[in-house]
Design a protein around this motif. Sequence first.
Motif, mmCIF file in Angstrom:
data_model
loop_
_atom_site.group_PDB
_atom_site.id
_atom_site.type_symbol
_atom_site.label_atom_id
_atom_site.label_comp_id
_atom_site.label_asym_id
_atom_site.label_seq_id
_atom_site.Cartn_x
_atom_site.Cartn_y
_atom_site.Cartn_z
ATOM 1 N N UNK A 155 58.422 65.725 75.490
ATOM 2 C CA UNK A 155 58.267 65.474 74.062
ATOM 3 C C UNK A 155 59.318 66.197 73.243
ATOM 4 N N UNK A 156 58.997 66.421 71.980
ATOM 5 C CA UNK A 156 59.868 67.197 71.102
ATOM 6 C C UNK A 156 59.340 68.624 71.020
ATOM 7 N N UNK A 219 57.944 66.418 63.907
ATOM 8 C CA UNK A 219 58.768 65.841 64.976
ATOM 9 C C UNK A 219 60.247 66.019 64.678
ATOM 10 N N UNK A 220 60.637 65.721 63.444
ATOM 11 C CA UNK A 220 62.044 65.847 63.072
ATOM 12 C C UNK A 220 62.513 67.292 63.161
ATOM 13 N N UNK A 222 61.325 69.746 65.069
ATOM 14 C CA UNK A 222 61.440 70.151 66.471
ATOM 15 C C UNK A 222 62.669 69.574 67.127
ATOM 16 N N UNK A 223 62.956 68.296 66.829
ATOM 17 C CA UNK A 223 64.150 67.661 67.388
ATOM 18 C C UNK A 223 65.412 68.356 66.881
ATOM 19 N N UNK A 224 65.471 68.621 65.586
ATOM 20 C CA UNK A 224 66.648 69.266 64.997
ATOM 21 C C UNK A 224 66.859 70.649 65.595
ATOM 22 N N UNK A 225 65.794 71.440 65.665
ATOM 23 C CA UNK A 225 65.901 72.805 66.193
ATOM 24 C C UNK A 225 66.470 72.822 67.607
ATOM 25 N N UNK A 241 65.692 74.287 60.294
ATOM 26 C CA UNK A 241 65.302 73.031 60.930
ATOM 27 C C UNK A 241 64.242 72.315 60.100
ATOM 28 N N UNK A 242 63.226 73.048 59.637
ATOM 29 C CA UNK A 242 62.178 72.438 58.813
ATOM 30 C C UNK A 242 62.741 71.930 57.484
ATOM 31 N N UNK A 243 63.619 72.714 56.889
ATOM 32 C CA UNK A 243 64.176 72.306 55.595
ATOM 33 C C UNK A 243 65.093 71.097 55.732
ATOM 34 N N UNK A 244 65.902 71.059 56.796
ATOM 35 C CA UNK A 244 66.757 69.886 57.029
ATOM 36 C C UNK A 244 65.899 68.646 57.257
#
Length: 300
Positions: A155-156, A219-220, A222-225, A241-244
Motif C-alpha cells: 500500500x501507501x 494517501x497522497x 503517504x505517497x509523497x513522503x 508531505x501533508x501540506x503538499x
Amino acid sequence: MVRDEFAFRGRENSPPAANVPLSFTPPPMSKIPDGPEGASIRHGMAIFENTGTEAKPFVGNQLACRSCHLDAGRKADSAPMWAAWVSYPQYRAKNKKMNTMEDRLNGCFSYSMNAQGSPSGGPPPKGDPIYADLEAYFHWLASNAPTGAKLKGAGFLKLKLPQAGYDRDRGRAVYAQHCASCHGDDGQGRTDINGRQVFPPLWGPRSYNWGAGMAQLNNAAGFIKANMPLGAGNTLTDQQAWDAAAWIDSQERPKDPRQKGTVAENVVAFHSGEKTFYGKTVDGHLLGSGTEAPVQASRR
C-alpha cells in the motif's frame, strides 16, 4: 488450478505471527518466462507502463498505472502490485462488497484513469483481456509471496497527521520548491518534445478524478513522503508531505463518476469520514463540481 495451488502454498508458508510484516522482493524482469504465459505477462506490464496507449479506449486522462505505482508496480510504499495480488479477494468499504482483483482494476480505471472521460465512456467491461494480462503480470510479480500475509511496503505509507495539521497555503510553497520543476507550476505535468507525457498532471481535467484514492489527503501524503521528489523519497518532512498533499488535492479535477445528485449529496453517500477537500469551497469554488475542458500540458 495453478492459482489455487499457488494460494495453497502461500497459506502453508504464511508465518504464525500474521501481524508481523514480512520482507518480499519481486523477481527480476529477466525471469519473465517464454511462451504464451510470458507474452501475457509482458503485455500486462506494457498496459501498466503505457496505459493510455495499450488501453486507450478506457483511459480519460494523461496518467498510467505507473504514475502512482512506481517502478512498474515493484516499488515498496508505492502500492506495489506484488502486495496487492496476495491481498485479494477482499471486502472493500468503498463499494461495500467482496472484490476480486478484476473488480479492483475496474475501479482503478473508473477513478484513477477517469474512464468516464475516455472514448468508451467507462472502464473495460468485465472479462476483457486487459484484466487477464494485468493479472498475469501481478501474479508473476508476486511469485512465492505468501498469500494473505502482511508484507513490508504494501500500500501507501501510513503517515501520522502532524500536530499542525495540514495547510494548503504552506503546501503551495512546498509544491513550488519541490514539485513544480517536474509537474509544472500549473500542475499539468511535463511532456517531451514529441508531446509524450513524462511527468503526470496532478490536477485538472487530465488527472485522477474525485473518486480516486489519491484524492484523499492521507494517501497522497503517504505517497509523497515515501516517493517524492522522484528518486529522493523520505527527504521531505511529514509536515511538508501533508501540506503538499493539501495543495495538490485542493485543486479541481474531474467529477466523481458516482455522483448522481449534488456534490453535497455525494459527500454523504461516498466521502463521509475521508480526509479530502471534496465538497469544500476554496477560493469561492465548490470543489467536486468538476473540470472537463482540455488544457495544454506544460513542456520542458
